[in-house]
Motif scaffolding. Structure first.
Motif, PDB file in Angstrom:
ATOM      1  N   SER A 293       0.820  -1.210   0.000  1.00 51.71           N
ATOM      2  CA  SER A 293       0.000   0.000   0.000  1.00 51.71           C
ATOM      3  C   SER A 293       0.849   1.252   0.000  1.00 51.71           C
ATOM      4  O   SER A 293       0.531   2.222  -0.693  1.00 51.71           O
ATOM      5  CB  SER A 293      -0.902   0.016   1.231  1.00 51.71           C
TER       6      SER A 293
ATOM      7  N   ILE B 251       2.189   2.997  -3.259  1.00 50.33           N
ATOM      8  CA  ILE B 251       1.370   3.825  -4.141  1.00 50.33           C
ATOM      9  C   ILE B 251       1.717   5.292  -3.939  1.00 50.33           C
ATOM     10  O   ILE B 251       1.796   6.056  -4.904  1.00 50.33           O
ATOM     11  CB  ILE B 251      -0.118   3.553  -3.884  1.00 50.33           C
ATOM     12  N   VAL B 252       1.941   5.693  -2.686  1.00 44.16           N
ATOM     13  CA  VAL B 252       2.227   7.105  -2.426  1.00 44.16           C
ATOM     14  C   VAL B 252       3.711   7.395  -2.591  1.00 44.16           C
ATOM     15  O   VAL B 252       4.093   8.390  -3.192  1.00 44.16           O
ATOM     16  CB  VAL B 252       1.757   7.494  -1.007  1.00 44.16           C
TER      17      VAL B 252
ATOM     18  N   ALA C 108      -2.792  11.112   2.008  1.00 46.68           N
ATOM     19  CA  ALA C 108      -2.495  11.303   0.580  1.00 46.68           C
ATOM     20  C   ALA C 108      -3.091  10.147  -0.229  1.00 46.68           C
ATOM     21  O   ALA C 108      -3.717  10.350  -1.274  1.00 46.68           O
ATOM     22  CB  ALA C 108      -0.978  11.365   0.375  1.00 46.68           C
ATOM     23  N   HIS C 109      -2.907   8.944   0.290  1.00 53.53           N
ATOM     24  CA  HIS C 109      -3.431   7.732  -0.343  1.00 53.53           C
ATOM     25  C   HIS C 109      -4.935   7.852  -0.523  1.00 53.53           C
ATOM     26  O   HIS C 109      -5.500   7.520  -1.574  1.00 53.53           O
ATOM     27  CB  HIS C 109      -3.059   6.560   0.576  1.00 53.53           C
TER      28      HIS C 109
ATOM     29  N   ALA D 137      -6.483   4.144  -5.374  1.00 52.35           N
ATOM     30  CA  ALA D 137      -5.431   5.140  -5.146  1.00 52.35           C
ATOM     31  C   ALA D 137      -4.397   5.084  -6.265  1.00 52.35           C
ATOM     32  O   ALA D 137      -3.870   6.118  -6.691  1.00 52.35           O
ATOM     33  CB  ALA D 137      -4.750   4.885  -3.796  1.00 52.35           C
TER      34      ALA D 137
ATOM     35  N   TYR E 194      -5.967  10.306  -3.266  1.00 54.05           N
ATOM     36  CA  TYR E 194      -5.793   9.675  -4.570  1.00 54.05           C
ATOM     37  C   TYR E 194      -6.933   8.695  -4.832  1.00 54.05           C
ATOM     38  O   TYR E 194      -7.460   8.594  -5.944  1.00 54.05           O
ATOM     39  CB  TYR E 194      -4.472   8.911  -4.642  1.00 54.05           C
TER      40      TYR E 194
END
Lengths: 434, 204
Positions: free
Chosen positions: A208, A211-212, B170-171, B79, B174
């Motif tokens: 996870s 993604i950022v 932030a995730h 995301a 998105y």
């Protein structure tokens, strides 16, 4: 001559001599050109790559333009710029870096939306892997080779503009001299800037958070610039100088004014151009293909960029079912059935042969009630059961809606998508975690 | 799979609770979307933010993988798509921003000039990461109130920053963009990204 070049894109006045005698005879063609147009003075100046004026004289470049059936709106000069890697010339305006960033994002977006609408239930690691398989550096590098774009041995202003120019380095995968580690794993080859606390390759990074923090393939970002050297200081309003200060950018009342940040806060301070870092052929090839996509978007618009993506990226076939690797498929299938409200999976022997021989074959099916979810053949009962469960899981994750129901988000974007009615796409809740 | 009785001692931190109130979630969506729903006035019952997405997708977009160990679904893929959209929109917005003289080529003669390539030098890895820095995104998300409705499980409920709240916020932003793209199309998602995320970050 200059004005024609700039405004007409492909200059009709400059005649392109086809170099029949082969490569390495640039001097002969240039002498011929000089006789034709004596006012031309090759601008060498402080160039590390051929000047954009040379672009109109290159047979390789025109041939590439024609071979790829690029639109006329894309000038040869921009195509030439796409072939120059930042490792050759880091100064703005001379390399393909900004085009490559834009192109990478466009290609990544089109690929991601295609994968997600066509295979809505794809697990996240498979999605990352598929994204890399379609628009990652290996795929784009292979594309560059398929297009017949050759790379120079070393860059310089005298090389043909139709060659890919890069300053080469030893790939990170190579073993470091005198060490047991690969170069990319050496402590000094640290990547900086993504904000992760520990970026060593063997530190745990969950799916996870990628993604950022990481790039579109889930890999640590390698293109971020290293820490600014001692002699450059950021602008006072640059975000890195005052990380805690915030600009008041949102309030409930949208009509109230807010102080906008300085116009160029997002640009780095006065840059210094030291010896640029070298790059590998694979990275430079990928940068070139991405830059071409970016250039197509800028000169010829979204339809051209999408057409490029469809023709070159989506035309490649990726067998997605080979990307899966299950550790405990029976457990995963059991949790999946529980989550979805199916009857618990039961494995049943469908057929068998050679039970007491050296090479038995057991065909096992996994059933939920009376529905067969998956089938697998194995050399033992257990193997058959596990393979059947894995097949069932693959069948679940690789589900694809009917073709007439699939619509990609970019289809309704912009002018081209104005009249179209959007069909809501399937949103999957995610893979089963065990 | 969960054991019926917990054997390990409870951690020494405040009990962590997440929002389960649909109205609070809807209000956040109204704040976040603002008036982007006006574009599809004829097709939706409610042009406020709450009418843009299906009920289940609204919850899913706010559910991080850490919530209940991912048993109730999570927003990773949304995301992923949302970040791709925001990346593209950021680059396009950067193209329209004024350039710093330091970023432009020194002498105009050397470089091929074309109207289509205006503003290209603004697009760099540095500027992209400066704009989409997770701390800044988290601040915008907090301003919209997303931190009050996102469903996640911090490592330390008394130290959310070290538990990665910024990344989760932030995730989540998105993922809301991604959900819009899947349910309402790319145009709506891109518009929301431009107006509701990039504009507060300083890009017009």
């Amino acid at each position: 001559m200059t004005r024609d070049e700039i405004h007409d894109g492909i200059c009709r006045r400059g005649v392109i001599t086809l170099n029949i005698s082969g490569e390495g005879k640039e001097d002969a063609s240039r002498v011929e050109e000089k006789r034709r147009d004596d006012s031309y003075q090759p601008f060498t100046g402080n160039l590390n790559a051929p000047s954009h004026r040379e672009a109109l004289r290159s047979a390789k470049l025109s041939a590439l333009h024609a071979r790829l059936q690029l639109p006329i709106k894309l000038p040869l000069q921009t195509l030439a710029r796409c072939l120059v890697d930042p490792s050759v010339d880091p100064r703005p305006g001379y390399n393909n870096e900004p085009l490559s960033i834009l192109g990478q994002e466009l290609l990544g977006y089109y690929t991601a939306e295609w994968l997600m609408t066509k295979y809505p239930r794809l697990p996240m690691p498979i999605l990352f892997a598929a994204q890399y398989a379609y628009v990652g550096s290996s795929a784009l590098s292979a594309m560059r080779a398929e297009w017949g774009v050759e790379a120079v041995a070393a860059p310089g202003p005298e090389v043909d503009p139709g060659l890919l120019q890069l300053k080469r380095q030893i790939p990170g995968n190579a073993m470091a001299e005198g060490e047991q580690m690969r170069i990319k794993h050496m402590p000094q080859a640290r990547r900086v800037g993504s904000g992760r606390r520990n970026e060593e390759h063997n530190y745990r990074r969950g799916m996870s958070s990628r993604i950022v923090y990481d790039d579109q393939f889930g890999d640590l970002q390698t293109t971020l610039p290293v820490s600014t050297s001692d002699d450059t200081s950021p602008y006072p309003s640059a975000p890195i100088s005052r990380p805690d200060e915030t600009t008041p950018f949102f309030s409930q009342d949208t009509s109230s004014e807010h102080r906008p940040p300085p116009s160029d806060w997002y640009l780095p301070a006065q840059p210094t151009y030291e010896d640029p870092t070298a790059t590998t052929l694979e990275a430079a090839s990928a940068t070139f293909v991405r830059a071409l996509a970016g250039a197509l978007y800028l000169h010829a618009g979204t339809p051209a960029a999408k057409h490029f993506h469809t023709e070159h990226v989506l035309s490649r076939h990726l067998p997605l079912h080979t990307l899966f690797n299950f550790a405990h498929p029976t457990r995963d299938l059991s949790r999946l059935c529980a989550r979805e409200g199916f009857e618990p999976p039961v494995a049943r022997l469908i057929s068998e042969t050679g039970r007491l021989s050296r090479t038995p074959v057991f065909v096992v099916g996994v059933f939920s009630g009376n529905d067969k979810l998956g089938e697998g053949a194995g050399a033992s009962l257990n193997e058959g059961r596990v393979r059947a469960a894995a097949a069932a899981l693959r069948a679940w994750y690789l589900y694809s809606p009917p073709a007439e129901e699939i619509m990609r988000p970019s289809e309704v974007e912009g002018k081209a998508g104005e009249g179209k009615k959007w069909k809501s796409q399937i949103v999957d809740i995610g893979e089963v975690i065990t | 799979m969960r054991m019926p009785e917990r054997i390990r001692p409870e951690p020494k931190q405040p009990v962590w609770r997440v929002n389960d109130d649909a109205e609070a979630m809807d209000e956040m969506y109204d704040r976040f979307m603002g008036r982007v729903g006006e574009a599809v006035k004829g097709e939706v019952k409610d042009t406020r933010g709450r009418g843009m997405l299906d009920e289940e997708v609204k919850w899913l977009a706010l559910t991080h993988k850490s919530f209940d160990h991912g048993r109730r679904g999570f927003n990773d893929k949304l995301a992923f798509l949302g970040k791709r959209i925001v990346d593209v929109q950021t680059s396009l917005a950067l193209l329209n921003m004024p350039s710093s003289p330091a970023a432009l080529p020194a002498s105009q003669d050397d470089v091929f000039q074309h109207a289509a390539l205006e503003g290209l030098e603004n697009v760099t890895a540095f500027s992209k990461n400066a704009i989409l820095d997770k701390t800044r995104l988290a601040k915008v998300a907090t301003a919209y109130g997303i931190n009050r409705v996102v469903r996640w499980k911090p490592r330390k409920s008394d130290n959310l920053k070290s538990s990665g709240e910024d990344v989760v916020l932030a995730h989540t932003m998105y993922s809301i963009i991604g959900a819009l793209a899947m349910q309402r199309g790319g145009e709506m998602a891109a518009k929301t990204a431009r107006e509701r995320i990039l504009k507060p970050l300083g890009l017009r």
